[in-house]
Design a protein around this motif. Structure first.
Motif, mmCIF file in Angstrom:
data_model
loop_
_atom_site.group_PDB
_atom_site.id
_atom_site.type_symbol
_atom_site.label_atom_id
_atom_site.label_comp_id
_atom_site.label_asym_id
_atom_site.label_seq_id
_atom_site.Cartn_x
_atom_site.Cartn_y
_atom_site.Cartn_z
ATOM 1 N N LYS A 121 0.867 -1.194 0.000
ATOM 2 C CA LYS A 121 0.000 0.000 0.000
ATOM 3 C C LYS A 121 0.891 1.226 0.000
ATOM 4 C CE LYS A 121 -3.547 -2.199 2.916
ATOM 5 N NZ LYS A 121 -4.306 -2.116 4.178
ATOM 6 N N GLN A 129 -2.952 0.082 -4.020
ATOM 7 C CA GLN A 129 -2.728 -1.196 -3.333
ATOM 8 C C GLN A 129 -2.553 -2.314 -4.345
ATOM 9 O OE1 GLN A 129 -5.554 -2.187 -0.324
ATOM 10 N NE2 GLN A 129 -5.632 -0.106 0.489
ATOM 11 N N GLU A 171 2.354 -5.205 4.009
ATOM 12 C CA GLU A 171 1.743 -5.769 5.219
ATOM 13 C C GLU A 171 1.173 -7.149 4.956
ATOM 14 O OE1 GLU A 171 -1.254 -2.552 5.884
ATOM 15 O OE2 GLU A 171 -2.694 -4.201 5.985
ATOM 16 N N SER A 172 1.214 -7.971 5.988
ATOM 17 C CA SER A 172 0.709 -9.329 5.873
ATOM 18 C C SER A 172 -0.789 -9.316 5.647
ATOM 19 C CB SER A 172 0.974 -10.099 7.165
ATOM 20 O OG SER A 172 2.337 -10.332 7.285
ATOM 21 N N VAL A 182 -4.349 -10.383 6.438
ATOM 22 C CA VAL A 182 -4.967 -10.835 7.682
ATOM 23 C C VAL A 182 -6.128 -11.752 7.320
ATOM 24 C CG1 VAL A 182 -6.223 -10.098 9.760
ATOM 25 C CG2 VAL A 182 -4.344 -8.687 8.868
ATOM 26 N N GLU A 192 -14.917 -7.563 9.160
ATOM 27 C CA GLU A 192 -14.336 -6.224 9.329
ATOM 28 C C GLU A 192 -15.337 -5.349 10.069
ATOM 29 O OE1 GLU A 192 -11.788 -4.568 6.048
ATOM 30 O OE2 GLU A 192 -12.897 -6.044 4.886
ATOM 31 N N ASN A 195 -6.724 -1.880 10.980
ATOM 32 C CA ASN A 195 -6.335 -1.721 9.579
ATOM 33 C C ASN A 195 -5.844 -0.287 9.367
ATOM 34 O OD1 ASN A 195 -5.998 -1.795 6.811
ATOM 35 N ND2 ASN A 195 -8.177 -1.650 6.367
ATOM 36 N N GLU A 196 -6.701 0.685 9.636
ATOM 37 C CA GLU A 196 -6.263 2.076 9.468
ATOM 38 C C GLU A 196 -7.146 2.998 10.273
ATOM 39 O OE1 GLU A 196 -6.435 3.227 5.382
ATOM 40 O OE2 GLU A 196 -8.549 2.718 5.171
HETATM 41 P P1 AMP Z 1 -7.732 -0.131 3.079
HETATM 42 O O1 AMP Z 1 -7.751 0.841 1.951
HETATM 43 O O2 AMP Z 1 -6.413 -0.279 3.722
HETATM 44 O O3 AMP Z 1 -8.842 0.136 4.051
HETATM 45 O O4 AMP Z 1 -8.082 -1.548 2.434
HETATM 46 C C1 AMP Z 1 -9.312 -1.778 1.765
HETATM 47 C C2 AMP Z 1 -9.788 -3.198 2.023
HETATM 48 O O5 AMP Z 1 -8.853 -4.164 1.515
HETATM 49 C C3 AMP Z 1 -9.938 -3.542 3.491
HETATM 50 O O6 AMP Z 1 -11.138 -3.083 4.026
HETATM 51 C C4 AMP Z 1 -9.855 -5.082 3.414
HETATM 52 O O7 AMP Z 1 -11.088 -5.627 2.958
HETATM 53 C C5 AMP Z 1 -8.792 -5.298 2.381
HETATM 54 N N1 AMP Z 1 -7.456 -5.345 3.038
HETATM 55 C C6 AMP Z 1 -6.611 -4.304 3.212
HETATM 56 N N2 AMP Z 1 -5.508 -4.687 3.908
HETATM 57 C C7 AMP Z 1 -5.657 -5.981 4.190
HETATM 58 C C8 AMP Z 1 -4.875 -6.950 4.909
HETATM 59 N N3 AMP Z 1 -3.687 -6.646 5.448
HETATM 60 N N4 AMP Z 1 -5.368 -8.201 5.031
HETATM 61 C C9 AMP Z 1 -6.574 -8.535 4.492
HETATM 62 N N5 AMP Z 1 -7.352 -7.679 3.814
HETATM 63 C C10 AMP Z 1 -6.920 -6.418 3.650
#
Ligand code: AMP
Length: 352
Positions: free
Chosen positions: A142, A153, A177-178, A180, A185, A262-263
């Motif tokens: 990311k 991403q 990042e690993s 998960v 969620e 996550n964030e």
């Molecule tokens: P984000 O923009 O970081 O909120 O990522 C968008 C979506 O991607 C998240 O709500 C998850 O559904 C998926 N996602 C992001 N990071 C991960 C992770 N490290 N492991 C599993 N799913 C992820």
């Protein structure tokens, strides 16, 4: 206290600004929106609008003189120019600076004692390869900055995808990042006052598709419900450490080992849109109350729960059918073109 009749500045003119301005208007405030685009969703419902770039210091200075308190609805803002707003800006630039850089954000969350997925900061393809070797697969890259709704991403599932993923994110500084393995969620939405008072809403369970929020449901399922108390502790520790004023959203994965952050978003959030009709006080009104130092409103459910669905891209064209459905609350953001992946509106159904 900033009394009704005062002017609230909103930096960013999207749908979050629009819903903040509507909530502010109900309490008797006027809003002044600053955004580089003409006639966006927030400007359409506000008393004043300044069209200016986010780094236009002179425009920000004049904007600062015209308002009593300012807030932001968007986190990809250059922090330096906002300093001209001084104490009028709530939340402060500290919340913004941390939330807009994924590497700083993760380190900060860990310092607050909360869990994040294993991660490494990377700045080259070699760094990405090293992260794969150290963390194992799958991994998601990311970009540190300017990512939202799944943009910036790329996943690495077999290790051979490493080079392609690095190219896909534009070869920019990033975090690896690993992946998960989550059960579900969810988010914790907290509103915090300058004196430390704070309120939570019921935590919505969130479903994403292609990195974009599709649906938030309250009450959440059992797997999430078991993790909400620990997640709230993490969220308030983060809000305290930021000295955050206003709404802060922390997005979590419910994993088998407990909640994993996550964030964070230093603002009202899409997963809280259900609060407009589904809670006694909405996230938008509560944000206005917190930044104006009015008393907190109750955040109990207004009914038995709520389901919020986003209208993405041309889904908004279903409005005639949706608006005819009794009890369905339709929100259309007033954006021009219904591009694929663009959040055009949402609908909320309150459960009896
Ligand atoms: P984000 O923009 O970081 O909120 O990522 C968008 C979506 O991607 C998240 O709500 C998850 O559904 C998926 N996602 C992001 N990071 C991960 C992770 N490290 N492991 C599993 N799913 C992820």
């Amino acid at each position: 206290m900033i009394a009704p009749g005062s002017t609230i500045g909103i930096i960013g003119g999207g749908q979050l600004g629009r819903m903040l301005a509507v909530a502010a208007a109900q309490l008797g405030y006027k809003c002044h929106v600053l955004d580089p685009d003409r006639d966006g969703p927030a400007a359409q419902v506000s008393a004043r609008f300044t069209r200016a770039a986010y780094d236009d210091v002179e425009a920000l200075r004049a904007f600062g003189e015209s308002i009593d308190v300012a807030t932001y609805e968007f986190e990809n803002l250059p922090v330096g120019p906002l300093e001209v707003l001084g104490d009028k800006l709530r939340p402060s630039t500290r919340s913004l600076a941390i939330a807009q850089d994924r590497a700083r954000e993760k380190a900060f969350i860990e310092e607050c004692g909360a869990r994040v997925a294993s991660w490494r900061a990377i700045a080259s393809e070699q760094d990405a390869e090293a992260a794969v070797a150290e963390l194992g697969l799958p991994i998601v890259l990311k970009t540190r900055r300017y990512g939202y709704d799944g943009k910036g991403q790329a996943w690495i599932r077999p290790a051979e995808e490493c080079a392609a993923a690095w190219r896909a994110i534009g070869e920019e500084p990033a975090v690896a990042e690993s992946g998960v393995e989550f059960l579900a969620e969810f988010s914790v939405i907290v509103a915090r006052w300058a004196d430390g008072r704070h309120t939570f809403w019921d935590s919505p369970e969130n479903e994403h598709g292609a990195g974009i929020l599709r649906r938030s449901t309250v009450p959440c399922g059992d797997a999430v419900a078991l993790q909400v108390a620990e997640a709230r502790e993490a969220a308030i520790a983060i809000a305290e450490a930021l000295d955050h004023i206003g709404v802060l959203t922390v997005e979590f994965f419910a994993s088998r080992d407990g909640p994993v952050v996550n964030e964070i978003a230093p603002r009202v959030h899409n997963s809280g849109h259900w609060t407009i009709e589904g809670a006694v006080t909405s996230q938008f009104e509560q944000h206005i109350r917190a930044i104006c130092d009015l008393p907190p409103g109750p955040t109990d459910l207004a009914g038995g729960g709520a389901v919020m669905d986003n209208l993405i891209g041309d889904e908004v064209n279903r409005w005639p059918e949706l608006i005819a459905e009794p009890g369905l609350h339709v929100h259309i953001y007033g954006k021009g073109e219904a591009r694929p992946g663009r959040k055009m509106g949402h609908v909320t159904k309150v459960i009896a």
